[in-house]
Enzyme design. Sequence first.
Site, mmCIF file in Angstrom:
data_model
loop_
_atom_site.group_PDB
_atom_site.id
_atom_site.type_symbol
_atom_site.label_atom_id
_atom_site.label_comp_id
_atom_site.label_asym_id
_atom_site.label_seq_id
_atom_site.Cartn_x
_atom_site.Cartn_y
_atom_site.Cartn_z
ATOM 1 N N ASN A 63 16.088 2.629 39.545
ATOM 2 C CA ASN A 63 16.402 3.851 40.285
ATOM 3 C C ASN A 63 16.621 3.549 41.762
ATOM 4 O O ASN A 63 15.977 2.685 42.351
ATOM 5 C CB ASN A 63 15.355 4.952 40.066
ATOM 6 C CG ASN A 63 13.921 4.508 40.208
ATOM 7 O OD1 ASN A 63 13.588 3.346 40.055
ATOM 8 N ND2 ASN A 63 13.053 5.442 40.543
ATOM 9 N N ASN A 66 17.288 8.381 47.612
ATOM 10 C CA ASN A 66 17.995 8.715 48.844
ATOM 11 C C ASN A 66 17.225 9.797 49.581
ATOM 12 O O ASN A 66 16.602 10.658 48.935
ATOM 13 C CB ASN A 66 19.406 9.228 48.484
ATOM 14 C CG ASN A 66 20.316 9.285 49.675
ATOM 15 O OD1 ASN A 66 20.187 10.148 50.534
ATOM 16 N ND2 ASN A 66 21.243 8.355 49.737
ATOM 17 N N ALA A 67 17.275 9.774 50.920
ATOM 18 C CA ALA A 67 16.617 10.810 51.719
ATOM 19 C C ALA A 67 17.148 12.196 51.339
ATOM 20 O O ALA A 67 16.423 13.197 51.404
ATOM 21 C CB ALA A 67 16.847 10.543 53.206
ATOM 22 N N CYS A 74 19.166 7.496 38.638
ATOM 23 C CA CYS A 74 18.162 6.922 37.741
ATOM 24 C C CYS A 74 18.538 5.512 37.315
ATOM 25 O O CYS A 74 19.712 5.110 37.337
ATOM 26 C CB CYS A 74 18.032 7.775 36.479
ATOM 27 S SG CYS A 74 17.421 9.439 36.745
ATOM 28 N N GLU A 76 18.631 4.266 34.296
ATOM 29 C CA GLU A 76 19.474 4.202 33.093
ATOM 30 C C GLU A 76 20.946 4.268 33.461
ATOM 31 O O GLU A 76 21.778 3.505 32.947
ATOM 32 C CB GLU A 76 19.139 5.359 32.147
ATOM 33 C CG GLU A 76 17.732 5.313 31.581
ATOM 34 C CD GLU A 76 16.717 6.062 32.430
ATOM 35 O OE1 GLU A 76 16.848 6.064 33.673
ATOM 36 O OE2 GLU A 76 15.779 6.633 31.854
ATOM 37 N N CYS A 114 20.670 11.673 32.270
ATOM 38 C CA CYS A 114 20.840 10.348 31.649
ATOM 39 C C CYS A 114 21.088 10.481 30.149
ATOM 40 O O CYS A 114 21.880 9.730 29.575
ATOM 41 C CB CYS A 114 19.624 9.468 31.917
ATOM 42 S SG CYS A 114 19.557 8.917 33.632
HETATM 43 N N1 THU Z 1 13.859 8.255 36.998
HETATM 44 C C1 THU Z 1 14.576 7.276 36.371
HETATM 45 O O1 THU Z 1 15.123 6.359 37.007
HETATM 46 N N2 THU Z 1 14.665 7.313 35.030
HETATM 47 C C2 THU Z 1 13.997 8.209 34.240
HETATM 48 O O2 THU Z 1 14.110 8.142 33.008
HETATM 49 C C3 THU Z 1 13.152 9.231 34.839
HETATM 50 C C4 THU Z 1 13.245 9.353 36.310
HETATM 51 C C5 THU Z 1 13.695 8.164 38.452
HETATM 52 C C6 THU Z 1 14.445 9.177 39.242
HETATM 53 C C7 THU Z 1 13.636 9.188 40.528
HETATM 54 O O3 THU Z 1 14.071 8.122 41.359
HETATM 55 C C8 THU Z 1 12.222 8.889 40.073
HETATM 56 O O4 THU Z 1 12.338 8.335 38.786
HETATM 57 C C9 THU Z 1 11.308 10.077 40.040
HETATM 58 O O5 THU Z 1 11.880 11.116 39.335
#
Ligand code: THU
Length: 161
Positions: A63, A66-67, A74, A76, A114
């Site tokens: 992941n 960003n501000a 994410c 994925e 995702c």
């Molecule tokens: N996030 C992912 O990268 N994948 C997931 O399956 C769930 C959530 C990230 C998004 C964000 O950067 C952080 O987790 C918190 O939500």
Amino acid sequence: MAEPVEIITPVLKHASVDALPEPDRELVRLAHEAALRAYARYSNFQVGAALRMADGTVVTGNNQENASFPAGICAERTALHAAMSQWPEGVVVDMAIVVPSITGDRAVSPCGICRQALLEQEFRQNAPLRLLMAILQGPVFEVKRAGQLLPMSFDASFLRS
Ligand code: THU
């Protein structure tokens, strides 16, 4: 009279990462390593993904926050889009998703956006994309097709070609 329609999603539960065959364990390891490189300064919630394509190529992602929160992406989709931007005809066979720091025994499953992106990929490649949702000390959940996580979904079949 309304007719009830039951939607069943088949999910496999493996006791632990060690119970997986070596190629899956490797994917989980790579997703874990990718998670440790995540840019998650706002949530402190690092997520890693590693996918394997039909020709054996492995691509990882994590992941990237960003501000301006919605600008983040994410793990994925980072991995999926990185792979497809390089090999647009590629077939993604497996993807492991790992959160190293989660408490309890619940692996993370992909967010709604995702799931939609993974479903699109299954349409694009006309083949299933298997998902492994893992934590290092606990059970691993598997779905044979990513689309199983998004029942009654909107997909290309609704659009005129
Ligand atoms: N996030 C992912 O990268 N994948 C997931 O399956 C769930 C959530 C990230 C998004 C964000 O950067 C952080 O987790 C918190 O939500």
